[in-house]
Write a protein that holds these residues in place. Structure first.
Motif, mmCIF file in Angstrom:
data_model
loop_
_atom_site.group_PDB
_atom_site.id
_atom_site.type_symbol
_atom_site.label_atom_id
_atom_site.label_comp_id
_atom_site.label_asym_id
_atom_site.label_seq_id
_atom_site.Cartn_x
_atom_site.Cartn_y
_atom_site.Cartn_z
ATOM 1 N N PHE A 169 0.887 -1.200 0.019
ATOM 2 C CA PHE A 169 0.127 -0.006 0.176
ATOM 3 C C PHE A 169 0.700 1.259 0.077
ATOM 4 C CE2 PHE A 169 -2.175 3.436 2.477
ATOM 5 C CZ PHE A 169 -3.083 3.696 1.852
ATOM 6 N N VAL A 170 1.696 1.282 0.902
ATOM 7 C CA VAL A 170 2.595 2.424 1.026
ATOM 8 C C VAL A 170 3.490 2.639 -0.244
ATOM 9 C CG1 VAL A 170 4.691 3.380 2.122
ATOM 10 C CG2 VAL A 170 2.857 2.431 3.602
ATOM 11 N N PRO B 101 -5.875 7.956 -0.132
ATOM 12 C CA PRO B 101 -5.209 6.825 0.204
ATOM 13 C C PRO B 101 -3.394 7.385 -0.409
ATOM 14 C CG PRO B 101 -6.433 6.456 -1.918
ATOM 15 C CD PRO B 101 -6.762 8.110 -1.124
ATOM 16 N N VAL B 102 -3.153 8.093 -1.355
ATOM 17 C CA VAL B 102 -1.820 8.618 -1.482
ATOM 18 C C VAL B 102 -1.184 9.142 -0.149
ATOM 19 C CG1 VAL B 102 -0.414 9.635 -2.994
ATOM 20 C CG2 VAL B 102 -2.303 8.565 -4.007
ATOM 21 N N ILE C 17 -2.322 9.131 2.934
ATOM 22 C CA ILE C 17 -1.805 8.074 4.064
ATOM 23 C C ILE C 17 -0.708 7.315 3.656
ATOM 24 C CG2 ILE C 17 -2.883 6.145 5.173
ATOM 25 C CD1 ILE C 17 -5.736 7.090 4.590
ATOM 26 N N SER C 18 -0.260 7.045 2.567
ATOM 27 C CA SER C 18 0.705 5.919 2.374
ATOM 28 C C SER C 18 1.840 7.118 2.457
ATOM 29 C CB SER C 18 0.906 5.412 0.928
ATOM 30 O OG SER C 18 0.433 6.182 0.075
ATOM 31 N N LEU C 19 1.822 8.031 1.792
ATOM 32 C CA LEU C 19 3.174 8.919 2.177
ATOM 33 C C LEU C 19 3.406 9.348 3.575
ATOM 34 C CD1 LEU C 19 2.532 11.649 -0.836
ATOM 35 C CD2 LEU C 19 4.708 9.942 -0.549
ATOM 36 N N GLY D 25 1.379 3.979 -3.152
ATOM 37 C CA GLY D 25 0.942 5.209 -2.650
ATOM 38 C C GLY D 25 2.110 6.145 -3.146
ATOM 39 N N CYS D 26 3.313 5.962 -2.759
ATOM 40 C CA CYS D 26 4.465 6.756 -2.998
ATOM 41 C C CYS D 26 4.569 6.708 -4.490
ATOM 42 C CB CYS D 26 5.846 6.191 -2.262
ATOM 43 S SG CYS D 26 5.466 6.466 -0.339
ATOM 44 N N LEU E 89 2.648 15.222 -14.833
ATOM 45 C CA LEU E 89 2.173 16.652 -14.772
ATOM 46 C C LEU E 89 3.277 17.518 -15.246
ATOM 47 C CD1 LEU E 89 -0.404 16.643 -12.183
ATOM 48 C CD2 LEU E 89 -0.828 16.052 -14.637
ATOM 49 N N ILE F 200 -11.258 11.569 -2.193
ATOM 50 C CA ILE F 200 -11.004 10.236 -2.490
ATOM 51 C C ILE F 200 -9.945 9.785 -3.218
ATOM 52 C CG2 ILE F 200 -12.023 8.131 -3.485
ATOM 53 C CD1 ILE F 200 -15.058 9.348 -3.019
ATOM 54 N N LEU G 76 5.826 21.777 -3.593
ATOM 55 C CA LEU G 76 4.538 21.702 -4.480
ATOM 56 C C LEU G 76 3.625 22.332 -4.034
ATOM 57 C CD1 LEU G 76 4.539 17.623 -4.817
ATOM 58 C CD2 LEU G 76 5.037 19.376 -6.473
ATOM 59 N N VAL H 220 -4.345 16.395 -6.872
ATOM 60 C CA VAL H 220 -2.909 16.967 -6.961
ATOM 61 C C VAL H 220 -2.646 18.003 -6.002
ATOM 62 C CG1 VAL H 220 -0.992 17.156 -8.444
ATOM 63 C CG2 VAL H 220 -2.364 15.481 -9.028
ATOM 64 N N LEU I 57 -15.523 15.908 -3.454
ATOM 65 C CA LEU I 57 -15.542 14.404 -3.167
ATOM 66 C C LEU I 57 -14.365 13.817 -4.022
ATOM 67 C CD1 LEU I 57 -17.389 13.037 -1.025
ATOM 68 C CD2 LEU I 57 -18.420 12.120 -3.178
ATOM 69 N N TRP I 58 -14.363 13.834 -5.038
ATOM 70 C CA TRP I 58 -13.161 12.966 -5.816
ATOM 71 C C TRP I 58 -11.977 13.474 -5.560
ATOM 72 C CZ3 TRP I 58 -13.546 8.392 -7.850
ATOM 73 C CH2 TRP I 58 -14.777 8.181 -7.937
ATOM 74 N N SER J 234 2.869 10.870 -10.766
ATOM 75 C CA SER J 234 1.558 11.888 -11.060
ATOM 76 C C SER J 234 2.314 13.005 -11.127
ATOM 77 C CB SER J 234 0.402 11.729 -10.245
ATOM 78 O OG SER J 234 0.693 11.965 -8.944
ATOM 79 N N VAL J 235 2.986 13.513 -10.076
ATOM 80 C CA VAL J 235 3.830 14.942 -10.119
ATOM 81 C C VAL J 235 4.644 14.968 -11.248
ATOM 82 C CG1 VAL J 235 5.113 16.379 -8.851
ATOM 83 C CG2 VAL J 235 3.376 15.242 -7.739
ATOM 84 N N LEU K 262 2.424 7.243 6.057
ATOM 85 C CA LEU K 262 3.188 6.029 6.714
ATOM 86 C C LEU K 262 4.561 5.946 6.179
ATOM 87 C CD1 LEU K 262 0.180 3.434 6.466
ATOM 88 C CD2 LEU K 262 0.926 4.668 8.253
ATOM 89 N N PHE K 263 4.968 6.415 4.964
ATOM 90 C CA PHE K 263 6.293 6.168 4.562
ATOM 91 C C PHE K 263 7.063 6.831 5.510
ATOM 92 C CE2 PHE K 263 9.527 7.920 1.906
ATOM 93 C CZ PHE K 263 10.331 6.741 1.628
ATOM 94 N N LEU L 205 -3.099 17.233 -2.369
ATOM 95 C CA LEU L 205 -2.249 16.351 -1.873
ATOM 96 C C LEU L 205 -1.342 16.737 -0.902
ATOM 97 C CD1 LEU L 205 -1.405 13.117 -1.852
ATOM 98 C CD2 LEU L 205 -0.066 13.762 -3.848
ATOM 99 N N SER M 215 2.638 6.327 -6.969
ATOM 100 C CA SER M 215 1.533 7.008 -7.595
ATOM 101 C C SER M 215 1.713 8.579 -7.402
ATOM 102 C CB SER M 215 0.278 6.579 -7.402
ATOM 103 O OG SER M 215 0.029 6.791 -5.789
ATOM 104 N N ALA M 216 2.266 8.923 -6.377
ATOM 105 C CA ALA M 216 2.341 10.340 -6.019
ATOM 106 C C ALA M 216 3.573 10.811 -6.780
ATOM 107 C CB ALA M 216 2.636 10.725 -4.490
#
Lengths: 304, 272, 272
Positions: free
Chosen positions: A30-31, C72-73, C75-77, A34-35, A45, C68, C100, C135, C64-65, A41-42, C79-80, C138, A37-38
């Motif tokens: 999961f982590v 998750p992104v 949260i994972s960042l 997420g990392c 873009l 949503i 950013l 984005v 909302l979108w 995406s940045v 947690l990382f 984020l 994809s972040a």
């Protein structure tokens, strides 16, 4: 099966530290996802922003930055009027917002009781959340007629109006950041200043403000960054005239900023044309300027 | 937990209704007609929605070239370059005609400016005349309102007055976008001159007569009809050749009796 | 000196408050239930009389979108940052997040326009707007979460580890009860932020009119923010301007709901 094994080997393994190797640990997946994809995406873009402004830089080179004629249909792309307009708008906003915001921070942090201070702070945080388009509405319907009549102008659309609206928008940022910086000064430091026998004014200018300066400075830079990228409010009041102010200090004529140009012309430029790529160039300049300001704000030890 | 997931998925799944969306983009001059026709059309065909947005003729044509809209709106002819890109893919249909009026603020009109020749208007836009005094009005600077380069009204106006559709206007003092924006700038000023479709004229925004061969011609629908007003134009919709049946039906509706009644109500000249 | 400072500070307190009062007083005249739910017949050339319900829905969908997609992104960042990152990586991550956050929203809008609308052929759509807003919020969301996680006392984590709990169990049983309010505050602030952005969705997600409920992720929406922008330029139509003020008031109230709730939560958290 094959795919899964490959995934394990190439995607998940490298991420797992050697010490704890839980295979296919859902948390780590999961982590990692997420990392990745972040970052992706940045990068995608911003990468495409650079890529699509490239044809423009290749065709015209860096000298467009000081060209003063912007006629997309004649393939003339001079950025100077918009850059000058942007700088003027920022300057005016700062000249108004900095003294007011700083004074408000000092008043609320040094002269008010705790209850009032909290109240003011909540108010400021709420004000910081008012969307820019609403400020634009106020500017268009309150500020422009006022300017036009009180200064007897041809039109209220001008750099002064843009600067004033921007100052209203960045005021909360400056104030909250400065207040935080002042509040962060410890009681001991305040008391030692008191013991030196200096009066309130001297204490403020010799002890408190120098102590709080790094925080105030980042507040100013953050506010500048916000003002730089503000689009809707500026676009509604600035007049969008692509011409250098004449003389250069004439802020009472319609002018253009980088953001208002993008906002005005984005729809008309067809994808892939030179005009489109020139607007992407404007966006790139904005991004670079904003990142510069943000880096400066983070680099606390630079000026002290 | 299950309940939460269930509720969330219910919330997120957008109801899939079997309806068709038609995106219409472009000229703000054509927009009121298409927008009102869209409401009427939706009442007759509830499963078809026409989504209308402005931006200007250039935006509408660009959207058709890029295929991001089903219907383009334009208040000018397509330029040769645009035509080259559109060629064979799009039908260009005229749904109405109107006059591009030369508008002035009420105060200017009251001070005696009722008619201007094309040469005088050109002098104002080229920056040769900067005061209403020189044209017989009060002693006041002229607020010259230009439009964004992509606007159809500007193309037509610049072509008729300045000679080419992308001519520079050195005398311009402010750039406006949509017709509404320009209308509001004119009505707020006492010294403004601008260009607007005749449907946007009102008490505060007066259209001046244009002098042609010594004869003052008012920007009215009658003068568009008899062809005497010099800055007239057709209002177009661009329809992709491979457009859906509903899109074609909508264009047919625009050309029908009811559609043309809307054209008339908005203040344009119907095509029949 | 004190008086001088007070005098200088007065506009800072007064002007924002005055503008807030100004908006509400102007909106008061035109705010009504029929305005929101749209019972009245369209009276102006541009359909401002359809009711603001579709705009409110559109704004909320976009918000909302955005949340949503970015949650998750984020949260994972976070947690990382809390679990796996070294000191240097942590500092680097914070720096990049600040960087950013400094990039103007319109720049993200431009990027989205190229990549999502044109290259991926999503067109002007809810999906494009949602991703772009995601984005944009984020960095804000992530840094709020990181700060929430940082407030957890080290001893609690250490003792949980000593008890032999796995990371997932630590997160679920030890951290979550401690940080949920901080996380919620972050989400609420991100929602308020997503609601207030206008420029990035102007070209990527919204049309002027014609949508009351987005049929799919690829259909465009209307939003309060862009509606205000369009109506703001309606110079001489008093009704449309009234609707613009009313939209502004509704948008403000929505944003205030989220940000006030966030503030209350934060207060509660500080007291605990």
């Amino acid at each position: 099966m094959m795919v899964r094994r490959l995934c394990k080997k190439w995607v998940i393994y490298p991420f797992i530290k050697h010490k704890v190797r839980h295979f296919l640990n859902p948390l780590k997946i999961f982590v990692a996802l997420g990392c990745v994809s972040a970052v992706l995406s940045v990068l995608v873009l911003l990468g495409f922003l650079i890529q699509s402004s490239l044809p423009f830089w290749q065709a015209f080179g860096i000298q467009v930055l000081w060209g003063d004629a912007w006629y997309p249909y004649e393939s003339l792309f001079g950025f100077l009027p918009a850059i000058v307009g942007t700088v003027w708008a920022l300057l005016i906003a700062m000249i108004i917002a900095l003294p007011c915001g700083l004074a408000a921070a000092i008043v609320s942090s040094e002269m008010m009781s705790e209850t009032w201070r909290n109240l003011v702070r909540v108010g400021m945080e709420i004000l910081a959340g008012i969307p820019s388009v609403v400020y634009g509405l106020i500017g268009l319907w309150l500020l422009l007629p006022f300017l036009q009549h009180s200064l007897d102008l041809l039109t209220g659309h001008n750099l002064l109006a843009a600067g004033m609206i921007l100052s209203l928008m960045i005021l909360p940022t400056i104030m909250v950041m400065s207040q935080d910086a002042l509040q962060a000064i410890s009681e001991e430091q305040r008391e030692s200043a008191m013991n030196l026998g200096v009066d309130w004014q001297q204490r403020l200018f010799r002890v408190l403000l120098p102590q709080a300066w790094p925080g105030i400075r980042s507040g100013i830079l953050l506010a500048l960054g916000r003002a730089l990228g503000e689009t809707m409010a500026v676009m509604l009041v600035v007049g969008s005239m692509d011409r250098l102010p004449e003389p250069f200090y004439n802020i009472l004529e319609p002018a253009q900023t980088l953001t208002s140009r993008i906002g005005r012309e984005m729809g008309e430029a067809s994808f892939g044309s030179l005009h489109f790529s020139a607007l992407m160039g404007c966006g790139l300049i904005l991004a670079v300027m904003a990142m510069g300001l943000s880096l400066l704000a983070q680099h606390r030890s630079l000026i002290r | 937990m299950k309940h939460i997931i269930w509720a969330a998925s219910l919330l997120l799944s957008l109801p899939a209704v079997a309806s068709e969306n038609i995106a219409a983009v472009g000229s703000t001059t054509v927009l009121p007609v298409v927008s009102q026709a869209a409401t009427a059309f939706h009442a007759m065909h509830p499963d078809v929605k026409v989504m209308v947005s402005g931006g200007g003729s250039g935006v509408g044509i660009a959207a058709m070239i890029q295929g991001t809209a089903q219907l383009g709106m334009a208040s000018r002819e397509t330029s040769p370059e645009e035509q080259a890109k559109l060629d064979g893919k799009v039908d260009n249909i005229i749904i109405a005609s109107d006059a591009v009026a030369v508008v002035v603020s009420k105060a200017v009109y009251m001070s005696g400016i009722h008619a201007l020749s094309l040469a005088q208007i050109a002098d104002i836009y080229r920056g040769k005349v900067r005061n209403w005094k020189d044209l017989g009005g009060a002693d006041a600077r002229i607020l010259v309102i230009d439009k964004e380069a992509s606007r159809g009204t500007r193309h037509v106006f610049a072509k008729a007055v300045l000679g080419s559709s992308h001519a520079r206007a050195a005398g311009a003092s402010i750039i406006s976008g949509s017709n509404n924006e320009e209308q509001s700038i004119v009505s707020r000023s006492n010294n403004a001159i601008g260009m607007l479709s005749n449907a946007w004229l009102n008490d505060a925004v007066r259209g001046v007569d244009v002098i042609v061969h010594g004869q003052a011609i008012a920007p009215t629908i009658e003068h568009v009809r008899d062809g005497t007003y010099p800055i007239a134009r057709g209002l177009h919709v661009l329809l992709a050749k491979n457009a859906s049946k509903n899109t074609r039906d909508f264009v047919q509706f625009l050309l029908s009796h009811d559609g043309q009644a809307i054209v008339q109500k908005v203040g344009y000249l119907p095509v029949h | 000196m004190k008086w001088f400072l007070m005098l200088l500070a007065l506009p800072a307190f007064l002007f924002p408050l005055a503008s807030l009062v100004y908006i509400l007083s102007h909106a008061w005249d035109s705010l009504s239930w029929s305005l929101i739910f749209g019972a009245e017949e369209s009276s102006s050339m541009i359909e401002a009389g359809q009711g603001l319900w579709p705009q409110i829905i559109g704004s909320l969908w976009l918000m909302l979108w955005a949340c949503i997609l970015s949650l998750p992104v984020a949260i994972s960042l976070a947690l990382f940052h809390a679990l796996y990152a070294s000191r240097r990586q942590q500092r680097g991550l914070m720096m990049i997040l600040q960087l950013l956050q400094g990039i103007p929203p319109i720049v993200y809008g431009l990027c989205g326009l190229i990549v999502l609308v044109h290259l991926l052929h999503w067109g002007i759509s809810l999906a494009a707007g949602g991703v772009i807003l995601a984005v944009i919020v984020l960095p804000l969301l992530t840094s709020n979460m990181i700060h929430a996680l940082e407030r957890i006392p080290m001893e609690q984590t250490e003792s949980a580890k000593a008890l032999g709990l796995s990371p997932v169990q630590i997160i679920g049983r030890v951290w979550l009860p401690l940080v949920w309010s901080g996380v919620l505050t972050g989400i609420l602030l991100a929602m308020a932020r997503a609601l207030s952005e206008t420029a990035p969705i102007l070209f990527t997600a919204t049309v002027f009119s014609g949508v009351d409920w987005p049929d799919s992720m690829l259909s465009p929406v209307t939003s309060l923010q862009t509606h205000i922008f369009y109506l703001a330029q309606e110079g001489s139509d008093a009704h449309a301007v009234g609707v613009a003020w009313a939209s502004a008031a509704i948008l403000l109230m929505l944003i205030l709901c989220f940000s006030l709730l966030a503030l209350v939560l934060r207060r509660l958290e500080e007291k605990v």
